[in-house]
Design an enzyme around this catalytic site. Structure first.
Site, short mmCIF file in Angstrom:
data_model
loop_
_atom_site.label_atom_id
_atom_site.label_comp_id
_atom_site.label_asym_id
_atom_site.label_seq_id
_atom_site.Cartn_x
_atom_site.Cartn_y
_atom_site.Cartn_z
N ASN A 110 0.86 -1.19 0.00
CA ASN A 110 0.00 0.00 0.00
C ASN A 110 0.89 1.24 0.00
O ASN A 110 2.03 1.20 0.44
CB ASN A 110 -0.90 0.02 1.24
CG ASN A 110 -1.87 1.19 1.23
OD1 ASN A 110 -2.50 1.49 0.22
ND2 ASN A 110 -1.99 1.88 2.35
N SER A 139 4.62 7.13 2.06
CA SER A 139 5.21 5.87 2.53
C SER A 139 4.63 4.68 1.77
O SER A 139 3.42 4.60 1.58
CB SER A 139 4.91 5.65 4.02
OG SER A 139 5.23 6.80 4.79
#
Length: 216
Positions: A110, A139
């Site tokens: 993700n 991130s």
């Protein structure tokens, strides 16, 4: 390891990160191959991006199912029909059930628009501004049962400008997302990245708790 790493991408919206992944996989030396794009929304523009690139698409409307477990079970069936080595979440706006996450443990990535563990969830850019942060970013992480809490793979760090708005910050973060997500997918496809017992591993070495850091 197969010559190509089959990837299924899950989306809910415009698919700008999907487009960055499509563009990167067109490079001849890129071992990842997007074999399907699946959305829970029939009107997601990312489906058009996939179709334009000749990638198979599927739509599973979550509202047609009796709860998360039923939807995720159907989603697993749809994904596994393409036998992917990696599943990539690219703006997939669904909270996944523990059973789904366990099914794809170690092969589910993700991207999140903050420097995790800061600002899990939504409205990350506004929250960074309100906190007076001097740095912000995005991130890539392995997905675990903890929302936005899995081991970090790579983060891009950008300075927060004094005149930044949430919109301007979001635009600059998106630019970084389009760089680091294809990189993480490539690392995985090359067999360099995997989820170890104690966290993310790159080239056989444990990554730091921040993941691999890029600063601009």
């Amino acid at each position: 390891m197969p010559s190509a790493c089959n990837v299924v991408v899950l989306i809910s919206g415009s698919g700008s990160n999907l487009q960055a992944l499509i563009d990167s996989t067109r490079a001849s030396e890129q071992p990842a191959r997007i074999c399907a794009v699946i959305s829970n929304r029939a009107d997601a523009y990312g489906l058009e991006r996939a179709q334009a690139a000749g990638i198979a698409t599927r739509v599973l409307d979550h509202k047609a199912f009796e709860g998360r477990d039923a939807f995720d079970a159907a989603l697993i069936e749809a994904i596994d029909a393409f036998a992917p080595q990696l599943v990539v979440l690219a703006g997939f706006m669904r909270i996944l059930t523990p059973g789904f996450v366990r099914h794809y443990a170690g092969r589910l990535l993700n991207i999140h628009p903050s420097l995790l563990p800061k600002y899990k969830g939504l409205h990350t850019h506004q929250r960074a501004l309100e906190a007076g942060d001097r740095e912000h970013g995005c991130s890539v992480h392995f997905v675990t049962e903890e929302l936005d809490g899995g081991p970090l793979v790579v983060q891009a760090v950008i300075p927060v400008q004094t005149d930044d708005s949430a919109a301007s910050l979001a635009q600059r973060v998106h630019e970084q997302e389009h760089l680091i997500y294809p990189l993480a997918v490539r690392w995985f496809a090359e067999g360099r990245l995997h989820l170890g017992e104690h966290g993310a591993m790159l080239d056989g070495q444990p990554l730091p708790s921040t993941g691999h850091l890029f600063r601009t």
